[in-house]
Scaffold this active site. Structure first.
Site, PDB file in Angstrom:
ATOM      1  N   ARG A  53     -91.206  30.138  20.544  1.00 26.12           N
ATOM      2  CA  ARG A  53     -89.940  30.671  20.026  1.00 26.12           C
ATOM      3  C   ARG A  53     -88.755  29.927  20.622  1.00 26.12           C
ATOM      4  O   ARG A  53     -87.767  29.650  19.926  1.00 26.12           O
ATOM      5  CB  ARG A  53     -89.839  32.169  20.322  1.00 26.12           C
ATOM      6  CG  ARG A  53     -88.605  32.819  19.706  1.00 26.12           C
ATOM      7  CD  ARG A  53     -88.616  34.318  19.826  1.00 26.12           C
ATOM      8  NE  ARG A  53     -88.575  34.765  21.216  1.00 26.12           N
ATOM      9  CZ  ARG A  53     -88.571  36.055  21.577  1.00 26.12           C
ATOM     10  NH1 ARG A  53     -88.629  37.000  20.645  1.00 26.12           N
ATOM     11  NH2 ARG A  53     -88.511  36.392  22.846  1.00 26.12           N
ATOM     12  N   LYS A 151     -82.808  32.793  19.355  1.00 30.07           N
ATOM     13  CA  LYS A 151     -82.541  33.588  20.566  1.00 30.07           C
ATOM     14  C   LYS A 151     -81.557  32.787  21.423  1.00 30.07           C
ATOM     15  O   LYS A 151     -81.939  32.090  22.373  1.00 30.07           O
ATOM     16  CB  LYS A 151     -83.831  33.884  21.315  1.00 30.07           C
ATOM     17  CG  LYS A 151     -83.705  35.000  22.341  1.00 30.07           C
ATOM     18  CD  LYS A 151     -85.067  35.413  22.854  1.00 30.07           C
ATOM     19  CE  LYS A 151     -84.961  36.469  23.952  1.00 30.07           C
ATOM     20  NZ  LYS A 151     -84.431  37.747  23.455  1.00 30.07           N
ATOM     21  N   GLU A 184     -81.855  46.594  14.976  1.00 26.38           N
ATOM     22  CA  GLU A 184     -82.575  46.667  16.241  1.00 26.38           C
ATOM     23  C   GLU A 184     -81.721  47.404  17.258  1.00 26.38           C
ATOM     24  O   GLU A 184     -80.608  47.837  16.958  1.00 26.38           O
ATOM     25  CB  GLU A 184     -82.890  45.261  16.750  1.00 26.38           C
ATOM     26  CG  GLU A 184     -81.659  44.387  16.946  1.00 26.38           C
ATOM     27  CD  GLU A 184     -81.987  42.970  17.388  1.00 26.38           C
ATOM     28  OE1 GLU A 184     -83.178  42.618  17.432  1.00 26.38           O
ATOM     29  OE2 GLU A 184     -81.049  42.225  17.705  1.00 26.38           O
TER      30      GLU A 184
END
Length: 292
Positions: A53, A151, A184
């Site tokens: 990721r 991210k 989220e």
């Protein structure tokens, strides 16, 4: 007391040496990527998934990374220097030092650092009894603004939502996207249970493609629990039988109220079943498998 460990650009350093230049674009503009990684029994949990990721996030930002073996070596060295068997790693790569101005072309070399420390997001009593959530007025940018799969170091809207939760006396906040759908928590993915089935928002609604979220979906398949990704509104959360948050730092946290509305159960039977399976896979992958 266990002290944090710092690894910076190739070597372990003291706290006084753990510094980056003031003109680092990660500091000035949030230009960089990171991963939070748990380790248990001195073994990083799902390290390959986290590094993949990280690499994808860096590619999306056109940010050069060291080879994966170098990243693995940095993680291994940092964990080895830490006094505790279990802990949390923050692996950060910034664009590096450069001139003032947004243009990253002036940044010659990225900066890589790793921090090992303990992390406690909630008290043990809250972990058992459940969290109180509010729905934040701060909205989560959608994929048309900034893809949530990146991210990055840009967490300002998450921080604003967290501040809103604190002002309201809540433990955590839910972020909605621009269409009013649940995305989220401020640093965790969300699952609800309804009639024996688990549901979680899709990435396209603004949810991070969480490593722990993926493990929960994996465990549900193994346990024969029906679990789906689908869009959720606050109504779905308010009327859920169960609700829990999950993330690398959080692990699995049951939710007892959302906007003052109590869940049907906290922690509920599905939450407990998934949590036991999650702890079992941690034990399997960081103890049993390492001894084979």
């Amino acid at each position: 007391m266990i002290e944090p460990i710092y690894w910076l650009n190739g070597r372990l350093v003291s706290a006084a040496e753990a510094v980056i230049p003031l003109n680092d674009h990660g500091l000035l503009y949030g230009d960089g990527v990171f991963e939070g990684i748990r380790f248990y029994n001195r073994r990083p949990f799902r390290l390959a998934d986290h590094l993949e990721r990280l690499e994808l996030s860096a590619r999306a930002l056109m940010l050069a990374l060291p080879h994966r073996t170098a990243l693995e070596a940095a993680v291994t060295e940092t964990i080895a220097a830490f006094a505790g068997a279990d802990g949390y790693l923050r692996l950060v790569i910034t664009r590096g030092a450069g001139s003032l101005g947004l243009d990253p072309g002036h940044c010659e070399r990225p900066s890589l650092f790793v921090i090992a420390d303990k992390v406690t997001l909630v008290s043990e009593s809250r972990r058992r009894s459940g969290l109180d959530l509010i729905t934040a007025s701060t909205r989560r940018p959608g994929p048309t603004v900034l893809d949530p799969r990146i991210k990055s170091l840009n967490y300002l809207n998450n921080i604003l939502a967290k501040l809103e939760a604190r002002r309201a006396g809540a433990d955590e906040a839910l972020l909605l996207n621009e269409r009013g759908q649940v995305a989220e928590g401020t640093a965790e993915n969300l699952f609800i249970a309804r009639r024996g089935r688990l549901c979680t928002p899709p990435v396209s609604d603004g949810a991070l493609d969480g490593i722990t979220r993926g493990i929960v979906l994996e465990l549900c398949r193994q346990e024969g629990i029906e679990a789906v990704e689908r869009s959720l509104t606050p109504y779905d959360v308010h009327t859920a039988d169960e609700c829990f948050l999950c993330g690398t730092g959080a692990e699995l946290l049951p939710v007892r109220t959302v906007d003052g509305r109590p869940m049907g159960h906290c922690p509920g039977p599905l939450t407990e079943r998934v949590r036991r399976a999650y702890q079992a896979i941690i034990e399997l992958e960081t103890t049993t498998r390492s001894e084979q």
